[in-house]
Scaffold this motif. Structure first.
Motif, PDB file in Angstrom:
ATOM      1  N   ARG A 236       0.735 -66.146 -47.159  1.00 40.53           N
ATOM      2  CA  ARG A 236       1.925 -65.913 -46.343  1.00 40.53           C
ATOM      3  C   ARG A 236       2.969 -65.116 -47.118  1.00 40.53           C
ATOM      4  O   ARG A 236       3.624 -64.229 -46.566  1.00 40.53           O
ATOM      5  CB  ARG A 236       2.529 -67.247 -45.900  1.00 40.53           C
ATOM      6  CG  ARG A 236       1.824 -67.920 -44.734  1.00 40.53           C
ATOM      7  CD  ARG A 236       2.559 -69.171 -44.305  1.00 40.53           C
ATOM      8  NE  ARG A 236       3.911 -68.864 -43.841  1.00 40.53           N
ATOM      9  CZ  ARG A 236       4.817 -69.814 -43.588  1.00 40.53           C
ATOM     10  NH1 ARG A 236       4.526 -71.086 -43.781  1.00 40.53           N
ATOM     11  NH2 ARG A 236       6.009 -69.472 -43.156  1.00 40.53           N
TER      12      ARG A 236
ATOM     13  N   HIS B 126      -2.779 -70.936 -48.660  1.00 41.11           N
ATOM     14  CA  HIS B 126      -2.146 -70.518 -47.404  1.00 41.11           C
ATOM     15  C   HIS B 126      -0.745 -69.965 -47.666  1.00 41.11           C
ATOM     16  O   HIS B 126      -0.358 -68.938 -47.104  1.00 41.11           O
ATOM     17  CB  HIS B 126      -2.080 -71.715 -46.450  1.00 41.11           C
ATOM     18  CG  HIS B 126      -1.319 -71.453 -45.188  1.00 41.11           C
ATOM     19  ND1 HIS B 126      -1.898 -70.852 -44.087  1.00 41.11           N
ATOM     20  CD2 HIS B 126      -0.028 -71.680 -44.852  1.00 41.11           C
ATOM     21  CE1 HIS B 126      -0.992 -70.731 -43.127  1.00 41.11           C
ATOM     22  NE2 HIS B 126       0.150 -71.233 -43.569  1.00 41.11           N
TER      23      HIS B 126
ATOM     24  N   ARG C 239       4.339 -61.549 -45.915  1.00 37.48           N
ATOM     25  CA  ARG C 239       5.755 -61.379 -45.590  1.00 37.48           C
ATOM     26  C   ARG C 239       6.403 -60.308 -46.456  1.00 37.48           C
ATOM     27  O   ARG C 239       7.265 -59.549 -46.000  1.00 37.48           O
ATOM     28  CB  ARG C 239       6.475 -62.723 -45.760  1.00 37.48           C
ATOM     29  CG  ARG C 239       7.923 -62.714 -45.329  1.00 37.48           C
ATOM     30  CD  ARG C 239       8.405 -64.104 -45.012  1.00 37.48           C
ATOM     31  NE  ARG C 239       7.888 -64.575 -43.731  1.00 37.48           N
ATOM     32  CZ  ARG C 239       8.057 -65.828 -43.271  1.00 37.48           C
ATOM     33  NH1 ARG C 239       8.701 -66.712 -43.987  1.00 37.48           N
ATOM     34  NH2 ARG C 239       7.576 -66.161 -42.092  1.00 37.48           N
TER      35      ARG C 239
END
Length: 218
Positions: A65, A61, A69
């Motif tokens: 991310r 996860h 980002r």
């Protein structure tokens, strides 16, 4: 590391690994627990955090991310591969803050003795002798994995008697069920609270009763 043009668009500049590392440091703190495991938590201020939600350093996860980002911050740059992200994460992990204990799962205990409950979303509940209060932050660390599903917050004015409408347990057995529920929410337990076994004839909602009682424990 980040340069904007006259239109305000971000223009990539510098080595991708350095940009990624700067991005990770801007958005995350690393925390190392007594067992040696390193987790990341979201950075919400310049002050080091003392509790909240954290995820294992190389959790899938977190890797996803990081890549997402990076893409938002540097939309014109090539995406870093997973190996590059893992290397950058390990670098941030080497700067980890040190915490005394391992992170809790769902139920935790703060230094002052209060119980804390992780809703699995963006809220926590503090429980002490005076009752419970909802909070945006926690005074202890919670490990968050995909197995931790969001749950609704408790409501004021509820009654344990409402549970028996969903779990038809005889009045004589209810104290045993409540004792099991309290054991299940005890964060320091080293093993499971024990087997919850509900007997009854076929079609008497045994499985449903067990599910509802377990759900009520968080």
């Amino acid at each position: 590391l980040i340069i904007r043009n006259s239109s305000g668009d971000v223009v990539s500049d510098g080595h991708p690994s350095l940009k990624l590392l700067a991005l990770l440091r801007a958005y995350f703190y690393a925390v190392q627990f007594a067992n040696g495991e390193v987790y990341l938590t979201d950075r919400t201020s310049y002050d080091p955090p003392t509790g909240g939600v954290c995820r294992p350093l190389l959790d899938d996860h977190l890797i996803n991310r990081c890549i997402a980002r990076y893409n938002r911050t540097f939309p014109r740059a090539a995406l870093p591969n997973e190996s590059t992200v893992r290397t950058a994460l390990r670098s941030v992990g080497g700067e980890a803050l040190h915490a005394a204990d391992a992170p809790w799962v769902r139920w935790g205990r703060a230094v002052d003795g209060a119980l804390w409950w992780d809703s699995g979303d963006d809220k926590f509940v503090r429980v002490d002798a005076s009752g419970w209060t909802a909070s945006d932050s926690a005074d202890c660390w919670f490990a968050r994995t995909e197995a931790i599903r969001p749950m609704p917050l408790p409501v004021t004015g509820g009654s344990l008697d409402d549970l028996w409408s969903f779990a038809p347990v005889t009045e004589a057995d209810r104290p045993l069920v409540v004792a099991w529920m309290l054991a299940a929410t005890h964060p320091e337990r080293e093993t499971a609270a024990g087997m919850l076994y509900i007997s009854g004839p076929e079609g008497s909602a045994k499985s449903t009763s067990g599910d509802k009682i377990t759900e009520a424990c968080g």
